[in-house]
Design a protein around this motif. Structure first.
Motif, short mmCIF file in Angstrom:
data_model
loop_
_atom_site.label_atom_id
_atom_site.label_comp_id
_atom_site.label_asym_id
_atom_site.label_seq_id
_atom_site.Cartn_x
_atom_site.Cartn_y
_atom_site.Cartn_z
N GLU A 187 18.18 -9.76 -9.45
CA GLU A 187 18.20 -9.78 -10.91
C GLU A 187 17.02 -8.99 -11.50
OE1 GLU A 187 20.69 -11.08 -12.64
OE2 GLU A 187 21.67 -11.77 -10.80
N VAL A 188 16.00 -8.78 -10.69
CA VAL A 188 14.77 -8.13 -11.15
C VAL A 188 14.67 -6.69 -10.64
CG1 VAL A 188 12.25 -8.24 -11.04
CG2 VAL A 188 13.58 -10.35 -11.19
N LEU A 189 15.07 -6.47 -9.39
CA LEU A 189 14.94 -5.15 -8.77
C LEU A 189 16.07 -4.22 -9.17
CD1 LEU A 189 14.09 -6.30 -5.13
CD2 LEU A 189 12.47 -5.55 -6.89
N ALA A 190 15.76 -2.95 -9.26
CA ALA A 190 16.79 -1.92 -9.47
C ALA A 190 17.26 -1.51 -8.08
CB ALA A 190 16.20 -0.73 -10.22
N ALA A 219 0.84 -1.21 0.00
CA ALA A 219 0.00 0.00 0.00
C ALA A 219 0.87 1.26 0.00
CB ALA A 219 -0.93 0.00 1.21
N ALA A 220 1.98 1.23 0.74
CA ALA A 220 2.88 2.39 0.79
C ALA A 220 3.51 2.64 -0.58
CB ALA A 220 3.96 2.16 1.84
N VAL A 221 3.89 1.57 -1.27
CA VAL A 221 4.47 1.73 -2.61
C VAL A 221 3.41 2.27 -3.57
CG1 VAL A 221 5.44 0.51 -4.59
CG2 VAL A 221 6.26 0.00 -2.28
N ARG A 222 2.20 1.75 -3.50
CA ARG A 222 1.12 2.27 -4.37
C ARG A 222 0.92 3.76 -4.15
NH1 ARG A 222 -1.09 -2.81 -3.49
NH2 ARG A 222 -2.29 -2.17 -1.67
N GLY A 266 9.40 -13.81 3.90
CA GLY A 266 8.87 -14.30 2.63
C GLY A 266 7.69 -13.49 2.11
N ALA A 267 6.77 -13.13 3.00
CA ALA A 267 5.62 -12.33 2.58
C ALA A 267 6.06 -10.95 2.12
CB ALA A 267 4.61 -12.21 3.72
N GLY A 268 7.08 -10.41 2.78
CA GLY A 268 7.63 -9.11 2.38
C GLY A 268 8.29 -9.18 1.02
N LEU A 269 9.03 -10.26 0.76
CA LEU A 269 9.66 -10.45 -0.55
C LEU A 269 8.61 -10.54 -1.65
CD1 LEU A 269 12.37 -12.98 0.57
CD2 LEU A 269 12.83 -10.73 -0.44
N LYS A 270 7.56 -11.27 -1.36
CA LYS A 270 6.47 -11.42 -2.34
C LYS A 270 5.82 -10.06 -2.61
CE LYS A 270 2.30 -14.12 -3.18
NZ LYS A 270 1.40 -15.15 -2.67
N ALA A 271 5.57 -9.28 -1.55
CA ALA A 271 4.97 -7.95 -1.72
C ALA A 271 5.92 -7.03 -2.47
CB ALA A 271 4.63 -7.35 -0.35
N LEU A 272 7.21 -7.15 -2.21
CA LEU A 272 8.20 -6.33 -2.91
C LEU A 272 8.23 -6.66 -4.40
CD1 LEU A 272 10.48 -4.25 -2.74
CD2 LEU A 272 12.01 -6.11 -2.06
N ALA A 273 8.22 -7.95 -4.73
CA ALA A 273 8.21 -8.37 -6.13
C ALA A 273 6.92 -7.90 -6.82
CB ALA A 273 8.35 -9.88 -6.24
N ALA A 274 5.78 -8.05 -6.16
CA ALA A 274 4.51 -7.62 -6.74
C ALA A 274 4.47 -6.10 -6.92
CB ALA A 274 3.34 -8.07 -5.85
N SER A 275 5.00 -5.37 -5.94
CA SER A 275 5.04 -3.90 -6.05
C SER A 275 5.93 -3.47 -7.20
CB SER A 275 5.53 -3.29 -4.74
OG SER A 275 4.62 -3.53 -3.71
N ASN A 276 7.06 -4.17 -7.37
CA ASN A 276 7.95 -3.87 -8.48
C ASN A 276 7.24 -4.11 -9.82
OD1 ASN A 276 10.76 -3.24 -9.39
ND2 ASN A 276 10.51 -5.25 -10.35
N GLY A 277 6.49 -5.20 -9.91
CA GLY A 277 5.72 -5.48 -11.13
C GLY A 277 4.66 -4.43 -11.40
N GLU A 278 3.99 -4.00 -10.34
CA GLU A 278 2.98 -2.95 -10.48
C GLU A 278 3.61 -1.65 -10.96
OE1 GLU A 278 -0.13 -0.49 -7.63
OE2 GLU A 278 0.41 -2.55 -7.07
N ALA A 279 4.78 -1.32 -10.41
CA ALA A 279 5.48 -0.10 -10.83
C ALA A 279 5.88 -0.19 -12.30
CB ALA A 279 6.71 0.12 -9.95
N GLU A 280 6.38 -1.34 -12.72
CA GLU A 280 6.76 -1.51 -14.12
C GLU A 280 5.55 -1.40 -15.04
OE1 GLU A 280 8.94 -5.18 -14.38
OE2 GLU A 280 10.74 -4.26 -13.53
N ASN A 281 4.42 -1.96 -14.62
CA ASN A 281 3.19 -1.86 -15.42
C ASN A 281 2.75 -0.41 -15.59
OD1 ASN A 281 3.05 -4.61 -15.80
ND2 ASN A 281 1.62 -4.93 -14.12
N ARG A 282 3.03 0.40 -14.59
CA ARG A 282 2.68 1.83 -14.65
C ARG A 282 3.74 2.64 -15.38
NH1 ARG A 282 -0.50 3.61 -9.48
NH2 ARG A 282 0.12 5.62 -10.30
N ARG A 283 4.82 1.97 -15.78
CA ARG A 283 5.97 2.62 -16.41
C ARG A 283 6.61 3.64 -15.46
NH1 ARG A 283 5.08 0.13 -20.99
NH2 ARG A 283 3.44 0.46 -22.45
#
Length: 123
Positions: free
Chosen positions: A109-112, A42-45, A68-85
């Motif tokens: 390998e995925v995160l900046a 939610a904070a990233v959004r 683990g839940a934090g890593l999953k949220a981080l990966a999902a947030s990164n994907g959401e950010a990429e989708n928003r460009r």
């Protein structure tokens, strides 16, 4: 709730939003686990909505635990950010409780990843 009853202690977790110029910086403090992972997302959004440049900075240098839940949220947030460009620039410094789980899972390998907020802003 009566005076004798107490609410369970809140997990150690806090978020600060600030603007540096036109860039949103989301600083997270404490533990990111099963109870707080959605708060991270939610904070990233919110940061993505606030930023006026094509990226958002997520500062994890003061995170004590990344589960683990934090890593999953981080990966999902990164994907959401990429989708928003609006890519997510993640600041980890040498924070072992954060960088180690990211390395173990291959998320580096995925995160900046950046070593400081200043470096992330300069990108």
């Amino acid at each position: 709730m009566s005076e004798l009853e107490q609410e369970p202690a809140a997990p150690t977790f806090r978020v600060e939003h600030r603007m540096v110029g036109d860039a949103a910086v989301v600083a997270v403090y404490g533990e990111i686990d099963g109870e707080t992972a959605e708060l991270l997302a939610a904070a990233v959004r919110e940061g993505l909505q606030r930023t006026r440049v094509p990226f958002c900075v997520l500062d994890l240098t003061d995170v004590d635990y990344l589960g683990g839940a934090g890593l999953k949220a981080l990966a999902a947030s990164n994907g959401e950010a990429e989708n928003r460009r609006e890519p997510l620039r993640v600041v980890v410094d040498s924070n072992r409780p954060v960088i180690r789980p990211i390395e173990i899972t291959g998320l580096e390998e995925v995160l900046a990843l950046y070593h400081s907020v200043e470096e992330a802003l300069a990108g």
